[in-house]
Design an enzyme around this catalytic site. Structure first.
Site, PDB file in Angstrom:
ATOM      1  N   ASP A   5      82.066 -78.517 119.037  1.00 34.52           N
ATOM      2  CA  ASP A   5      81.158 -77.980 120.038  1.00 34.52           C
ATOM      3  C   ASP A   5      80.337 -76.877 119.380  1.00 34.52           C
ATOM      4  OD1 ASP A   5      80.001 -77.437 122.540  1.00 34.52           O
ATOM      5  OD2 ASP A   5      81.481 -75.880 122.938  1.00 34.52           O
ATOM      6  N   ASP A  10      85.903 -74.993 122.801  1.00 33.78           N
ATOM      7  CA  ASP A  10      86.452 -73.824 123.491  1.00 33.78           C
ATOM      8  C   ASP A  10      86.392 -73.917 125.005  1.00 33.78           C
ATOM      9  OD1 ASP A  10      83.615 -73.562 123.580  1.00 33.78           O
ATOM     10  OD2 ASP A  10      83.865 -71.446 124.065  1.00 33.78           O
ATOM     11  N   GLU A  41      72.601 -65.556 131.964  1.00 35.82           N
ATOM     12  CA  GLU A  41      72.204 -64.743 133.101  1.00 35.82           C
ATOM     13  C   GLU A  41      72.738 -63.324 132.981  1.00 35.82           C
ATOM     14  OE1 GLU A  41      73.080 -66.635 136.861  1.00 35.82           O
ATOM     15  OE2 GLU A  41      70.971 -67.115 136.948  1.00 35.82           O
ATOM     16  N   ASP A  67      73.802 -78.192 124.658  1.00 38.85           N
ATOM     17  CA  ASP A  67      72.544 -77.459 124.574  1.00 38.85           C
ATOM     18  C   ASP A  67      71.387 -78.393 124.265  1.00 38.85           C
ATOM     19  OD1 ASP A  67      72.927 -74.828 125.246  1.00 38.85           O
ATOM     20  OD2 ASP A  67      73.751 -74.298 123.298  1.00 38.85           O
ATOM     21  N   ARG A 120      72.647 -82.252 124.294  1.00 38.05           N
ATOM     22  CA  ARG A 120      72.577 -82.626 125.699  1.00 38.05           C
ATOM     23  C   ARG A 120      73.545 -83.762 126.023  1.00 38.05           C
ATOM     24  NH1 ARG A 120      71.195 -78.404 128.220  1.00 38.05           N
ATOM     25  NH2 ARG A 120      68.995 -77.890 128.428  1.00 38.05           N
TER      26      ARG A 120
END
Length: 1008
Positions: free
Chosen positions: A208, A631, A312, A492, A605
């Site tokens: 990942d 993770d 965020e 991502d 993606r």
């Protein structure tokens, strides 16, 4: 509460919904109650495993339970993982059992023949009540007798010893302080004891990105506001300088509620805020309003944020430090402290994020009565929604985004729109109608969102840095030198994944070509794969028509050496929607061939299911040992699918760790796990198995040879107590010590020379060929152990003139020779001597003689005359010089071929391990690593247009107020205070490895 409960008991309704399925993001159904139908969608469903917060109680109804829940529908079957050595051991044990049966049959046939021709003359002398007169029946009984006698050739205790060794290896991983992460006080943990040696055979690593290669700690790094960038540092001459430890950060002491951990170095941005720049103020006002963050107070009264995504959190924290502090929210309001002034905005609508929209918006009314829409999202999407007057600003901001993306930053575009009251009311009615629709509700809501998210005014863009973890670059380079291929499977976007690839040096500007597969249809994906294959193998190997494969592909198959025919470095980047088509049956072989030929593969993606499918594809067709590392919860399927799953205890909780086989806190520890612990475990296990099979055959086959000289009577050579104690006492501890502690080279050399990892990938240290070599060695040793004493004892007398060729003396001589030979053999096999090895090996010989003299003593015979018949034999036999000469001759004949072969092999055909071991012996201590030199950040034209780790559904959750406690807080109630690119190191490492290997090949003698 009681009255509400009684009303619920009288509730009579019917829920009609879809059947159980594994789609977590969709639910279709309706509730029929009092002649009305109420739509049920995903937002009205709580999935199993969810935790309710900020509420004391709630009422609900169970729709699916047990295995029908969506969570259980998504959980794959837990597979029992076994190593390739385990599977090979099972096969070999079956072969050995077949060999045992063959020996029993041979000896049984010999008994029948001997009974028929010779034994018939001796039956009168047998003290039996019933004499077996049928030779065939005698052979049948002898068969089962020899099966019992020779059963020691079947390694029953092997499995117990293997588990003990694996347990020791697991503890070494748990105790390794070099894999201890002090910041979180996290130790490496082996969560299984059955896969250690397979850590030394890994060929593919599936990783990942976010939280695994990167820290998943987002920091507000740069921004572009109204065409001007902030975040760069310039010297007095106007030249850009690099930020270092001496760079002075912005002083936020003017803001008592600033986050002390936040650092920003461009002082011009704080000056613009203090000067009252309206665009800058609007920029940070948007960041403080457009999000799904929940504020809380800790025990010390400090303001803390509960965030759904680290992105965020970074943006809201940046706004907080620059004077726009998000204080609190209710379902209808958002309270922000703007430069010391508390302002409460009315929340009119929340336009939630999803993967199609790739943006989120809020519509608020400020205290002056103005209605504004604030939006943030992917620049590729947001730029299409801008007012035409933003053309020039959009061009400048796009250049800034490209610059940010080239530095590997995660970017978002920021825009707003002023709305009038009439237009908003009309649009809000349209939205309410869409929400009430029973058919195509999602599509109608999307249309409503598109209606209002247009003609926006561009404010700028943000750039968030998700830093690489320490040691990621060095780890990837070292694993690549070990011929381990690393595939990155990330959720991502493509640009962000590519930028991280460049940051990790998995992608370089020197590569021959980077293939990007991003087709939206099966035909487009096939065409792109076809072009990539033509580039790799030439135009003649491309697909000729449709989805059919060329004949050459069928000839090469997928296990061929086609990768060796490709010169140059290539990389493959494939998006999630393209991967869905590439994994279909008619394209998966083509995709896999191209991917395995490329040096680097990045899948972006991708969904959790696609991650698992990629791993399964490589496992099935490449027959390679795979490792998956992640993770987060979205990596669990991949971790379970791989041969070995590794969980990183990072920012996303412990889900991946709980599903993993091994866990630690940082990606860099993977290098040590594989190159040190994995390689040592494989090396030790292989040496253990080779010696174990050799020892068992050398011990047992002496009975087989003796059968030809005892009339096939199933008489044992050894004393019964020796047979019992041989594997348990005399030889168990030395072999365990070798299997647990042995090492061919030191841990530092294992890290410095990654090529040492190769034999495990090729399975060279233990395979069927090695097994037969060990068996042949054992057969030869048993032959020498029996026939040398037999030949000497055939016609010899002792020093006292008496005949010594009695059965008991013969048995003691062979038994003593066997113990000494196998002890000398394990001493030759031991590469790394410890005190434990010395004690166990030489101590086992001492224990043998102690037990031998004890069991042959007069005292033990007087106590147990029937159990210890060999009274006085050891003392009598071992006092004879002839016996010791026989033992010495047997030992020399047994081990000299091994010594000769190993000496010649080491001198003529040394392996890399032999060469490194010679170098290691010549060194007093490991060569120090060269110091790292800080390099300026690489620049690239790559851009990151969208990297927003967000999920759909939080907008409605916030506006509904379901996640908030009912509080009467005054707005001013005082929610109080709230890697560098080490290219030089890589070049040095590559050069060191290459130079060392070349020097070894030119001159076998290591000279200091």
């Amino acid at each position: 509460m009681v009255s509400v409960t009684l009303k619920l008991l009288n509730l009579m309704g019917v829920v009609a919904c879809e059947p159980p399925n594994n789609k977590l993001d969709k639910f279709t159904g309706d509730l029929s109650w009092k002649d009305n139908k109420y739509p049920l969608n995903n937002e009205k469903i709580i999935l199993r495993g969810c935790v309710l917060r900020n509420t004391s109680w709630c009422f609900g109804m169970v729709i699916f339970a047990g295995p029908d829940t969506k969570l259980m529908q998504n959980s794959g079957k837990t597979k029992f993982k076994r190593t390739s050595i385990d599977r090979l051991m099972n096969t070999l044990v079956l072969w050995i059992f077949g060999f045992l049966v063959c020996m029993g049959i041979i000896l049984a046939i010999g008994n029948s023949i001997w009974e028929n021709q010779v034994g018939i003359h001796f039956r009168a002398f047998l003290f039996r009540d019933e004499v077996v007169k049928d030779p065939i029946f005698s052979g049948f009984l002898t068969f089962w007798s020899y099966i019992i006698i020779l059963n020691t050739v079947v390694p029953i205790s092997l499995y117990v010893s293997v588990e003990v060794i694996r347990l020791g290896h697991s503890h070494f991983i748990n105790w390794d302080r070099k894999m201890y992460y002090s910041k979180k006080e996290t130790l490496a943990e082996a969560r299984t004891t059955t896969l250690n040696e397979e850590l030394g055979q890994i060929e593919y690593v599936f990783s990942d990105k976010t939280g695994t290669l990167t820290q998943n700690i987002m920091t507000f790094n740069k921004c572009s506001i109204n065409g001007k960038t902030y975040g760069e540092i310039y010297d007095d001459l106007g030249r850009k300088t690099e930020i270092n430890e001496k760079t002075k950060p912005v002083d936020f002491s003017f803001n008592p509620q600033a986050d002390n951990k936040f650092q920003f170095y461009d002082h011009s941005l704080i000056e613009s805020i203090k000067l009252g720049d309206s665009k800058v103020h609007e920029f940070f006002r948007l960041l403080a309003l457009c999000h799904t963050v929940m504020p809380e107070e800790n025990n010390e009264g400090q303001l803390i944020y509960q965030v759904q995504s680290p992105d965020e959190g970074a943006l809201v924290t940046a706004a907080r430090n620059f004077g726009f502090i998000f204080k609190s929210r209710t379902p209808e309001t958002i309270t922000v402290e703007e430069m010391g002034r508390v302002v409460t905005y009315q929340l009119l609508a929340f336009l939630d994020f999803n993967n199609i929209r790739k943006r989120m918006s809020v519509i608020v009314r400020n205290p002056e009565g103005q209605i504004k829409l604030y939006c943030k999202g992917a620049d590729t999407i947001l730029f299409e929604k801008l007012h035409p007057s933003n053309e020039d600003l959009m061009t400048v901001t796009s250049d800034h985004l490209s610059e940010f993306g080239g530095e590997g930053l995660r970017t978002l575009a920021i825009a707003y729109r002023d709305l009038n009251e009439e237009y908003f009311q009309e649009w809000f009615k349209l939205l309410e109608e869409a929400n009430r629709a029973l058919d195509k509700r999602d599509e109608r809501i999307a249309v409503a969102y598109e209606e209002i998210e247009r003609d926006m005014m561009l404010l700028g863009a943000t750039a968030i840095e998700d830093k690489l973890q320490d040691g990621v670059i060095e780890t990837i380079v070292s694993l690549s030198l070990a011929n381990i291929k690393i595939w990155v499977l990330t959720g991502d976007k493509q640009e962000t994944a590519m930028n991280i690839g460049y940051s990790c040096n998995m992608l370089t500007d020197d590569m021959n070509e980077v293939f990007i597969i991003s087709g939206y249809t099966a035909t487009e994906v096939w065409e792109e794969l076809k072009k990539a294959k033509e580039t790799l193998f030439g135009r003649s190997t491309g697909l000729t028509n449709g989805y059919a494969f060329c004949e050459k592909l069928q000839e090469l198959k997928l296990g061929s050496t086609v990768e060796e025919t490709v010169t140059g470095d290539y990389a493959l980047i494939i998006s999630g929607h393209s991967l869905g088509y590439a994994l279909e049956a008619n394209l998966q072989n083509e995709f896999l061939e191209i991917a395995c030929t490329c040096k680097t593969v990045i899948c972006c993606r991708v969904t959790p299911l696609q991650k698992a499918q990629v791993v399964e594809l490589v496992k099935k067709h490449r027959k390679a040992v795979t490792l998956a590392i992640g993770d987060g919860a979205n990596d669990i399927s991949m971790i379970k699918s791989a041969h070995i799953g590794v969980g990183i205890s990072g920012q996303e909780g412990m889900q991946a760790v709980l599903a993993s086989d091994y866990s630690f806190a940082q990606f860099r520890y993977l290098q040590r796990l594989l190159l040190v612990h994995g390689r040592w475990s494989y090396f030790r296990m292989c040496k253990f198995l080779c010696y174990f099979f050799y020892k068992n055959f050398a011990f047992t086959l002496v009975h087989f040879w003796f059968g030809f000289f005892c009339g096939f009577s199933a008489q044992t050579v050894y004393d019964q107590w020796f047979i019992t104690l041989f594997n348990i006492v005399y030889t168990s501890l030395p072999i365990l010590a070798m299997g647990i502690f042995d090492q061919d080279v030191s841990e530092q050399n294992s890290m410095d020379y990654p090529n040492l990892y190769g034999p495990g990938q090729l399975n060279l240290l233990f395979n069927k060929r090695k097994f037969f070599i060990c068996i042949a060695h054992g057969v030869y040793t048993s032959f020498a152990l029996f026939f040398i004493p037999y030949g000497v004892f055939y016609n010899v007398t002792g020093e006292d003139g008496k005949h010594i060729a009695d059965y008991q003396s013969f048995a003691v001589t062979i038994a003593t020779s066997l113990v000494i030979v196998v002890s000398v053999q394990i001493a030759l096999d031991t590469s790394y001597w410890t005190v434990i090895n010395h004690v166990f090996i030489w101590g086992s010989i001492a224990v043998y003689f102690s037990i031998l003299f004890t069991m042959h003593s007069d005292g033990i015979f007087d106590i147990f005359p029937n159990q210890f018949p060999f009274v006085g034999n050891a003392r009598h036999s071992l006092n004879q010089k002839n016996i010791w000469l026989v033992i010495l001759l047997t030992t020399v004949v047994s081990v000299m071929p091994v010594i000769t072969f190993r000496f010649l092999k080491l001198d003529l055909y040394p392996t890399l391990s032999d060469q490194v071991r010679q170098l290691q012996r010549a060194q007093d201590k490991a060569r120090p690593l060269k110091s790292h030199k800080r390099q300026p950040r690489r620049t690239s034209s790559r851009r990151s247009g969208y990297a927003f780790a967000h999920q759909e559904g939080y907008g409605e959750l916030i506006t509904s107020g379901k996640n908030m406690r009912v509080k009467n807080l005054h707005p001013t109630s005082g929610l109080g205070k709230t890697m560098y690119n080490s290219t030089s190191w890589i070049e040095n490492l590559c050069k060191k490895t290459t130079d060392t290997v070349n020097s070894f090949s030119l001159d076998r003698t290591v000279k200091l």
